[in-house]
Scaffold this motif. Structure first.
Motif, mmCIF file in Angstrom:
data_model
loop_
_atom_site.group_PDB
_atom_site.id
_atom_site.type_symbol
_atom_site.label_atom_id
_atom_site.label_comp_id
_atom_site.label_asym_id
_atom_site.label_seq_id
_atom_site.Cartn_x
_atom_site.Cartn_y
_atom_site.Cartn_z
ATOM 1 N N VAL A 17 37.671 19.917 -0.343
ATOM 2 C CA VAL A 17 36.964 19.086 0.629
ATOM 3 C C VAL A 17 37.164 19.662 2.035
ATOM 4 C CG1 VAL A 17 36.799 16.776 1.655
ATOM 5 C CG2 VAL A 17 37.068 17.021 -0.818
ATOM 6 N N GLY A 18 38.369 20.137 2.327
ATOM 7 C CA GLY A 18 38.624 20.778 3.617
ATOM 8 C C GLY A 18 37.754 22.008 3.818
ATOM 9 N N ALA A 19 37.602 22.815 2.772
ATOM 10 C CA ALA A 19 36.743 24.000 2.865
ATOM 11 C C ALA A 19 35.296 23.592 3.106
ATOM 12 C CB ALA A 19 36.864 24.828 1.591
ATOM 13 N N GLN A 20 34.876 22.516 2.471
ATOM 14 C CA GLN A 20 33.517 22.023 2.679
ATOM 15 C C GLN A 20 33.333 21.534 4.115
ATOM 16 O OE1 GLN A 20 33.209 19.092 -0.436
ATOM 17 N NE2 GLN A 20 33.323 20.653 -2.035
ATOM 18 N N ILE A 21 34.352 20.878 4.655
ATOM 19 C CA ILE A 21 34.296 20.438 6.052
ATOM 20 C C ILE A 21 34.156 21.655 6.964
ATOM 21 C CG2 ILE A 21 35.601 19.376 7.934
ATOM 22 C CD1 ILE A 21 36.873 17.531 5.757
ATOM 23 N N LEU A 22 34.960 22.675 6.710
ATOM 24 C CA LEU A 22 34.896 23.882 7.543
ATOM 25 C C LEU A 22 33.532 24.560 7.457
ATOM 26 C CD1 LEU A 22 38.395 25.498 7.040
ATOM 27 C CD2 LEU A 22 37.484 24.421 9.101
ATOM 28 N N GLN A 23 32.905 24.538 6.299
ATOM 29 C CA GLN A 23 31.576 25.130 6.152
ATOM 30 C C GLN A 23 30.541 24.400 6.993
ATOM 31 O OE1 GLN A 23 30.813 25.210 1.912
ATOM 32 N NE2 GLN A 23 31.472 27.340 1.810
ATOM 33 N N THR A 24 30.736 23.110 7.188
ATOM 34 C CA THR A 24 29.762 22.328 7.955
ATOM 35 C C THR A 24 30.118 22.232 9.438
ATOM 36 O OG1 THR A 24 30.873 20.218 7.501
ATOM 37 C CG2 THR A 24 29.210 20.940 5.931
ATOM 38 N N ASP A 26 30.124 24.056 12.145
ATOM 39 C CA ASP A 26 29.653 25.245 12.851
ATOM 40 C C ASP A 26 29.564 25.043 14.357
ATOM 41 O OD1 ASP A 26 27.603 23.443 12.693
ATOM 42 O OD2 ASP A 26 26.095 24.859 11.988
ATOM 43 N N ARG A 27 29.809 23.829 14.789
ATOM 44 C CA ARG A 27 29.834 23.483 16.213
ATOM 45 C C ARG A 27 30.750 22.268 16.352
ATOM 46 N NH1 ARG A 27 25.939 20.947 13.765
ATOM 47 N NH2 ARG A 27 25.119 18.960 14.457
ATOM 48 N N ALA A 34 30.919 14.637 11.568
ATOM 49 C CA ALA A 34 31.465 15.505 10.518
ATOM 50 C C ALA A 34 31.411 14.807 9.165
ATOM 51 C CB ALA A 34 32.893 15.920 10.857
ATOM 52 N N TRP A 35 31.710 13.514 9.131
ATOM 53 C CA TRP A 35 31.652 12.727 7.895
ATOM 54 C C TRP A 35 30.224 12.687 7.365
ATOM 55 C CZ3 TRP A 35 33.461 11.028 3.668
ATOM 56 C CH2 TRP A 35 33.023 9.853 3.054
ATOM 57 N N SER A 36 29.281 12.409 8.222
ATOM 58 C CA SER A 36 27.875 12.357 7.824
ATOM 59 C C SER A 36 27.389 13.726 7.344
ATOM 60 C CB SER A 36 27.030 11.874 9.002
ATOM 61 O OG SER A 36 25.674 11.875 8.673
ATOM 62 N N THR A 37 27.757 14.774 8.056
ATOM 63 C CA THR A 37 27.360 16.133 7.695
ATOM 64 C C THR A 37 27.957 16.534 6.353
ATOM 65 O OG1 THR A 37 27.213 16.701 10.029
ATOM 66 C CG2 THR A 37 27.335 18.533 8.488
ATOM 67 N N LEU A 38 29.218 16.182 6.120
ATOM 68 C CA LEU A 38 29.865 16.506 4.849
ATOM 69 C C LEU A 38 29.169 15.796 3.695
ATOM 70 C CD1 LEU A 38 32.172 17.803 3.173
ATOM 71 C CD2 LEU A 38 33.407 15.643 3.517
ATOM 72 N N LEU A 76 35.843 17.423 16.761
ATOM 73 C CA LEU A 76 36.531 18.358 15.872
ATOM 74 C C LEU A 76 36.033 19.755 16.157
ATOM 75 C CD1 LEU A 76 36.223 16.422 12.520
ATOM 76 C CD2 LEU A 76 38.320 16.856 13.787
ATOM 77 N N VAL A 77 36.950 20.687 16.252
ATOM 78 C CA VAL A 77 36.616 22.078 16.542
ATOM 79 C C VAL A 77 37.339 22.953 15.529
ATOM 80 C CG1 VAL A 77 36.748 23.908 18.272
ATOM 81 C CG2 VAL A 77 36.421 21.540 19.000
ATOM 82 N N ALA A 78 36.591 23.839 14.872
ATOM 83 C CA ALA A 78 37.211 24.809 13.977
ATOM 84 C C ALA A 78 37.847 25.897 14.829
ATOM 85 C CB ALA A 78 36.167 25.402 13.040
#
Length: 89
Positions: A17-24, A26-27, A34-38, A76-78
């Motif tokens: 799930v963390g990897a999926q969050i990181l994939q989304t 991008d900004r 982030a929750w909605s995008t995931l 949130l910032v990657a």
């Protein structure tokens, strides 16, 4: 819980799930964005195992503990892999 187990499907493990969050991520996004995008990303990619909001937050906590995301000005910032974490040693 962090990694897949007999009781935790691979697509629900905190690292997945963390990897999926990181994939989304991008900004910079708010936690709500982030929750909605995931959720949208998971639907589009056929991940049907339910991930409640609290599990999403645990995945964010895992990412923060690993030093790959930060919360700056309520977004949130990657983090770049080569960036040193401010205040972390």
């Amino acid at each position: 819980m962090i990694v897949p187990t007999k009781g935790i499907a691979p697509q629900r493990s905190l690292l997945a799930v963390g990897a999926q969050i990181l994939q989304t991520l991008d900004r910079p996004l708010t936690v709500s964005q982030a929750w909605s995008t995931l959720r949208q990303w998971r639907r589009q990619h056929g991940h049907n195992a339910p991930v409640p909001f609290w599990w999403f937050v645990l995945a964010l906590d895992t990412l923060y503990a690993l030093g790959v995301v930060d919360l700056r000005e309520d977004t949130l910032v990657a983090r770049r892999p080569d960036a040193a974490a401010p205040g972390r040693q």
